[in-house]
Scaffold this active site. Sequence first.
Site, PDB file in Angstrom:
ATOM      1  N   GLU A 128       0.906  -1.244  -0.001  1.00 15.45           N
ATOM      2  CA  GLU A 128      -0.172  -0.178   0.166  1.00 15.45           C
ATOM      3  C   GLU A 128       0.928   1.135   0.072  1.00 15.45           C
ATOM      4  O   GLU A 128       1.537   1.572   0.888  1.00 15.45           O
ATOM      5  CB  GLU A 128      -0.944  -0.022   1.341  1.00 15.45           C
ATOM      6  CG  GLU A 128      -2.201   1.145   1.061  1.00 15.45           C
ATOM      7  CD  GLU A 128      -2.774   1.266   2.394  1.00 15.45           C
ATOM      8  OE1 GLU A 128      -3.905   1.533   2.464  1.00 15.45           O
ATOM      9  OE2 GLU A 128      -2.229   0.529   3.545  1.00 15.45           O
ATOM     10  N   ARG A 225     -21.150  18.119  -7.331  1.00 15.50           N
ATOM     11  CA  ARG A 225     -20.271  18.835  -8.529  1.00 15.50           C
ATOM     12  C   ARG A 225     -19.354  17.902  -8.804  1.00 15.50           C
ATOM     13  O   ARG A 225     -18.678  18.076  -9.971  1.00 15.50           O
ATOM     14  CB  ARG A 225     -20.118  20.157  -8.174  1.00 15.50           C
ATOM     15  CG  ARG A 225     -21.715  20.977  -8.436  1.00 15.50           C
ATOM     16  CD  ARG A 225     -21.277  22.504  -8.295  1.00 15.50           C
ATOM     17  NE  ARG A 225     -22.558  23.223  -8.505  1.00 15.50           N
ATOM     18  CZ  ARG A 225     -23.071  23.756  -7.486  1.00 15.50           C
ATOM     19  NH1 ARG A 225     -22.671  23.544  -6.232  1.00 15.50           N
ATOM     20  NH2 ARG A 225     -24.248  24.664  -7.612  1.00 15.50           N
ATOM     21  N   GLY A 247     -17.741   0.040  11.529  1.00 10.69           N
ATOM     22  CA  GLY A 247     -18.720   1.154  12.092  1.00 10.69           C
ATOM     23  C   GLY A 247     -17.858   2.324  12.352  1.00 10.69           C
ATOM     24  O   GLY A 247     -18.337   3.381  12.660  1.00 10.69           O
ATOM     25  N   ASP A 271      -8.213  -5.048   7.161  1.00 12.05           N
ATOM     26  CA  ASP A 271      -7.564  -3.493   7.539  1.00 12.05           C
ATOM     27  C   ASP A 271      -6.898  -3.741   8.932  1.00 12.05           C
ATOM     28  O   ASP A 271      -6.481  -2.672   9.356  1.00 12.05           O
ATOM     29  CB  ASP A 271      -8.271  -2.500   7.147  1.00 12.05           C
ATOM     30  CG  ASP A 271      -6.993  -1.244   6.881  1.00 12.05           C
ATOM     31  OD1 ASP A 271      -6.482  -1.330   6.192  1.00 12.05           O
ATOM     32  OD2 ASP A 271      -7.725  -0.369   7.586  1.00 12.05           O
ATOM     33  N   LEU A 297      -7.083   8.078  12.588  1.00 17.97           N
ATOM     34  CA  LEU A 297      -7.445   6.520  12.318  1.00 17.97           C
ATOM     35  C   LEU A 297      -6.529   5.706  11.346  1.00 17.97           C
ATOM     36  O   LEU A 297      -5.982   6.211  10.472  1.00 17.97           O
ATOM     37  CB  LEU A 297      -8.783   6.372  11.400  1.00 17.97           C
ATOM     38  CG  LEU A 297      -9.476   5.130  11.673  1.00 17.97           C
ATOM     39  CD1 LEU A 297      -9.588   4.081  12.844  1.00 17.97           C
ATOM     40  CD2 LEU A 297     -10.784   4.980  10.981  1.00 17.97           C
TER      41      LEU A 297
END
Length: 390
Positions: A128, A225, A247, A271, A297
Site C-alpha cells: 500500500e 459537482r 462502524g 485492514d 485512524l
Amino acid sequence: MIYLLTNCRVYTGDAVLVEHDVLVEGTTIRAIIPQTQRPAQVAQIDGRGLNVCPGFVDVQLYGGGDSAFGLAPSQTALQQLRRHTLRYGTTSFLPTVPTNAPAVVDHALAVVKDALPTMPGLLGLHLEGPYISPNKRGVHPAEFVRVPVLAEVANLLDRGRGVLRMLTLAPEVLGPVERALLQAAGIVLSAGHSDASYEQGMHAFAHGFTAATHLFNAMSPLTGRAPGLVGAVYDDPAVRASIVVDGRHCAYASVRISHRLLGPRLFLISDATAATTTGPYCFRPQDDSFVDAEGTLAGSGLTLMQAVRNCVQHVGLPLAESLRMASLYPAQVLGLDQRLGRIAPGYRADLCLFDEELNVRATVLAGQLQWHEASARPTTPLSVPGENRE
C-alpha cells in the site's frame, strides 16, 4: 487422507445445503454428498452441528494479535500473523506493507518469498504505497511517499517477482508507461490513498486498475459537482472495492448503500493492524481500532468474521452474501476464484466452521482440520435476514 465432514450446514458460496457432507481428499474438496448417499468405509469427522463456509480471503491486513508484520516485517511476525488469521477463519491472506523505507519493503518481500513454499494460504504481498497522493496519505509518512518513475517501478517489479501480488496507489500520480509495465507484470492495481477526480478514476478503471482500496477512506469523496473517486467506483461497471466494516472507518448505512449499488463487486478486508511503539508507525488501540499519536485512524482491530457479523447485525445483509464478501469476492479480485472461495469439487479444502453466534470454532487449511476454543467475547444470537434457518 480422505474424510467426510458431516453434521453441518454447508454454505457453498452458491447455495446453503443441509443434510450434506463434504468429502475431502488430501488438500482438495472432492465432492458434496447428500447424507443418504454417504459412502461406506470413509472416515467421518463430526461437524458438531456447526455451519461451514469457504475459508476467508483477506487481501489487506498489516497485523493482528501479537503480530505487526506490515509495520515491522520478520519471519516471526509472519508466523504469528498466520496463526492469528487461521484462528479466526481466514485461510488465505495477503500481508500488507504500507508506505515505508525501501529497506523495510525489501525485507518484507524477502520474508514472504522464503515463506511461500511452506506456508499454505500465503498468497504473496500487498504493498500500500509508496505511490500515493500526499493529500490523501493518512498516517503514511510523507518522507516515504514517492512519485513513480519508470526505472524505480521496474526495479520494484524485479525485486518483487513472484511475491508482489497487489499494489495500492493513486492513479493520478501514475504515468501510462509505468502503468503498462505494472499491468504486464500481472499486478492487481487498486486505486487508493488518492485525490483523483471522477474523470481520472474512470480513466484508471478503463486502463488496468481493477480495484479500489478501503472505499471512502483516503480517497476523494462523492459530491454533487465533483463525484470524485468514490463516484467513479460507483459508476464503473466492473471495478471492485474493498471496505472496512467496523462502524468507524465508514457508517454502516454507507456500507448498505454501497452494497446496493455494487453488489458482488464490494468485498471485505480486515485492514487489521496491531499496537506499535517504534519506527515510523506508532499505533495505539482506541475503540476496537488503532490510531496514531495524533489520533488519526490507522487501521482496524477486525477479523473477517467480525466484519461478517457486522454486515449481518448492523448492515442487514444476508449471512450467505456476507460470507461471500469475505471469501468468494476477494478471491475473484486476485483471479483465484477457480480454487478459492467456494465449497465445490476441485477447490482447495480451506474451510471455516462457525456457530450460530458467528464465532469461529474450527478451520480447515489445505485439508488439515484444527479445532479452536469458543470465543471468549460475548455475542448475541443473531436473527439473520433473508436466510432459511432450517
